[in-house]
Every structure is written in C-alpha cells, then in structure tokens.
Motif scaffolding. Structure first.
Motif, PDB file in Angstrom:
ATOM      1  N   LYS A  19       0.844  -1.184   0.000  1.00 18.58           N
ATOM      2  CA  LYS A  19       0.000   0.000   0.000  1.00 18.58           C
ATOM      3  C   LYS A  19       0.886   1.244   0.000  1.00 18.58           C
ATOM      4  O   LYS A  19       1.802   1.355   0.792  1.00 18.58           O
ATOM      5  N   GLY A  60       2.299   4.694   0.929  1.00 19.66           N
ATOM      6  CA  GLY A  60       2.194   5.503   2.125  1.00 19.66           C
ATOM      7  C   GLY A  60       2.205   4.697   3.400  1.00 19.66           C
ATOM      8  O   GLY A  60       2.320   5.262   4.463  1.00 19.66           O
ATOM      9  N   SER A  67       8.224   6.430   5.243  1.00 17.26           N
ATOM     10  CA  SER A  67       7.261   7.252   4.510  1.00 17.26           C
ATOM     11  C   SER A  67       6.079   7.636   5.386  1.00 17.26           C
ATOM     12  O   SER A  67       5.006   7.938   4.885  1.00 17.26           O
ATOM     13  N   SER A  77       4.888  11.059   4.466  1.00 16.14           N
ATOM     14  CA  SER A  77       4.055  11.115   3.254  1.00 16.14           C
ATOM     15  C   SER A  77       2.644  10.630   3.545  1.00 16.14           C
ATOM     16  O   SER A  77       1.682  11.144   2.979  1.00 16.14           O
ATOM     17  N   LEU A  78       2.505   9.696   4.442  1.00 16.62           N
ATOM     18  CA  LEU A  78       1.167   9.241   4.840  1.00 16.62           C
ATOM     19  C   LEU A  78       0.420  10.364   5.545  1.00 16.62           C
ATOM     20  O   LEU A  78      -0.763  10.604   5.272  1.00 16.62           O
ATOM     21  N   TRP A 118       0.898  13.526   5.142  1.00 15.42           N
ATOM     22  CA  TRP A 118       0.603  14.577   4.172  1.00 15.42           C
ATOM     23  C   TRP A 118      -0.585  14.201   3.292  1.00 15.42           C
ATOM     24  O   TRP A 118      -1.364  15.056   2.896  1.00 15.42           O
ATOM     25  N   ARG A 119      -0.746  12.913   2.981  1.00 17.04           N
ATOM     26  CA  ARG A 119      -1.851  12.473   2.130  1.00 17.04           C
ATOM     27  C   ARG A 119      -3.165  12.411   2.884  1.00 17.04           C
ATOM     28  O   ARG A 119      -4.240  12.443   2.280  1.00 17.04           O
ATOM     29  N   TRP A 120      -3.128  12.340   4.173  1.00 15.48           N
ATOM     30  CA  TRP A 120      -4.337  12.240   4.987  1.00 15.48           C
ATOM     31  C   TRP A 120      -5.080  13.571   4.946  1.00 15.48           C
ATOM     32  O   TRP A 120      -4.547  14.610   5.293  1.00 15.48           O
ATOM     33  N   ARG A 121      -6.326  13.557   4.548  1.00 16.98           N
ATOM     34  CA  ARG A 121      -7.082  14.787   4.342  1.00 16.98           C
ATOM     35  C   ARG A 121      -7.311  15.564   5.636  1.00 16.98           C
ATOM     36  O   ARG A 121      -7.313  16.772   5.638  1.00 16.98           O
ATOM     37  N   SER A 175      -5.430  15.756   8.275  1.00 14.04           N
ATOM     38  CA  SER A 175      -4.193  15.809   9.032  1.00 14.04           C
ATOM     39  C   SER A 175      -4.061  17.132   9.785  1.00 14.04           C
ATOM     40  O   SER A 175      -4.329  18.207   9.252  1.00 14.04           O
ATOM     41  N   LYS A 224      -1.647  19.582   8.107  1.00 10.74           N
ATOM     42  CA  LYS A 224      -2.165  20.404   7.020  1.00 10.74           C
ATOM     43  C   LYS A 224      -2.919  21.612   7.553  1.00 10.74           C
ATOM     44  O   LYS A 224      -2.952  22.658   6.925  1.00 10.74           O
TER      45      LYS A 224
END
Length: 70
Positions: free
Chosen positions: A6, A8, A14, A17-18, A20-23, A25, A28
């Motif tokens: 999978k 991320g 990484s 990166s996981l 950062w990809r989490w909406r 977060s 962010k």
C-alpha cells in the motif's frame, strides 16, 4: 494484508508522506500558521542577536516588559 504494497504505508520512512496524504491531518491545518509565526520570529531573533548593541537590547527588554504588564 500486506502493508508494504500500500502506498504511504510501507514502514521504510514514509510516515510523513502518509500524514501529508491524509485529508484531516493536523499538520495540514497548522503548517501555514506555523510558518507565519516562525518567519517573523526568526527575523526578530536575528535582528535582536546580530544587529542590536547592548544598550538597544536593554531598551527593548524594558519596552517588552512594559507591554506585557499592560
């Protein structure tokens, strides 16, 4: 379930990166405000440490003490 397939979720560093990809977060939500705080703080800190002489530092400390008391 193989976690390494999978994106991320591979455990080789990484995790950022996981996040950062989490909406939803927290990073962010806070990174813009953090940058808006750290840049002026860094500028003031550099000016205080490098550009001011001892008399100016004493005056600035006195002024900051008055401002924080009110």
């Amino acid at each position: 379930m193989n976690l390494k397939k999978k994106p991320g979720l591979d455990l080789s560093g990484s995790f950022i990166s996981l996040l950062w990809r989490w909406r939803g977060s927290l990073y962010k939500l806070c990174y813009k405000e953090l940058i808006c705080f750290l840049v002026p703080f860094g500028i003031v800190s550099i000016i205080y440490r490098q550009a001011l002489n001892n008399e100016q530092k004493i005056y600035l400390n006195w002024w900051c003490a008055i401002v924080t008391d009110t």
